[in-house]
Motif scaffolding. Structure first.
Motif: not given
Length: 137
Positions: A59, A63, A78
């Motif tokens: 994850e 991201t 990000k």
């Protein structure tokens, strides 16, 4: 290329991981360890630290843009949605026409951007030709 494909290409570059074995093959500088035996209680543990660093969650990898941080105490930025990036950013990867394609078109019907590109490429080609002729003499 459309906007989504461009952003997906940018995202995929940030998620590339290089195995430790490949890095070791490319180049590694080692030093003598003083007899070849590790002392009890030494703070070495280099292999254990490397294993911890490579176990980032999927994850986090999907991201963030890995390696884009240039500040010592900062964090990687990000990945934003496509609408949050400026329009000009998506046009950076657009391919411009080559000189041979532009020469086949009518110069009077070219758009302003194509005309600028044509002049730039034509001048560059003439400079190369002149340099090659003068190098032979």
């Amino acid at each position: 290329m459309n906007k989504e494909m461009t952003i997906n290409c940018i995202r995929s570059v940030g998620s590339i991981t290089i195995p430790k074995e490949v890095v070791g093959v490319v180049g590694r500088r080692t030093f003598a360890s003083g007899g070849g035996k590790a002392k009890k209680g030494s703070k070495g543990g280099g292999a254990a630290d490397a294993a911890k660093a490579s176990t980032l969650s999927k994850e986090v990898k999907s991201t963030t843009v890995g390696g884009a941080n240039i500040v010592k105490d900062g964090i990687d930025p990000k990945i934003l949605s496509d609408s949050e990036y400026p329009d000009w950013l998506l046009h950076l990867l657009d391919k411009s026409s080559s000189l041979s394609v532009l020469r086949r078109k009518n110069v009077e019907t070219l758009s302003y951007e194509d005309l600028k590109c044509f002049v730039k490429l034509d001048v560059r080609a003439r400079i190369k030709e002149n340099n090659s002729v003068s190098a032979k003499n």
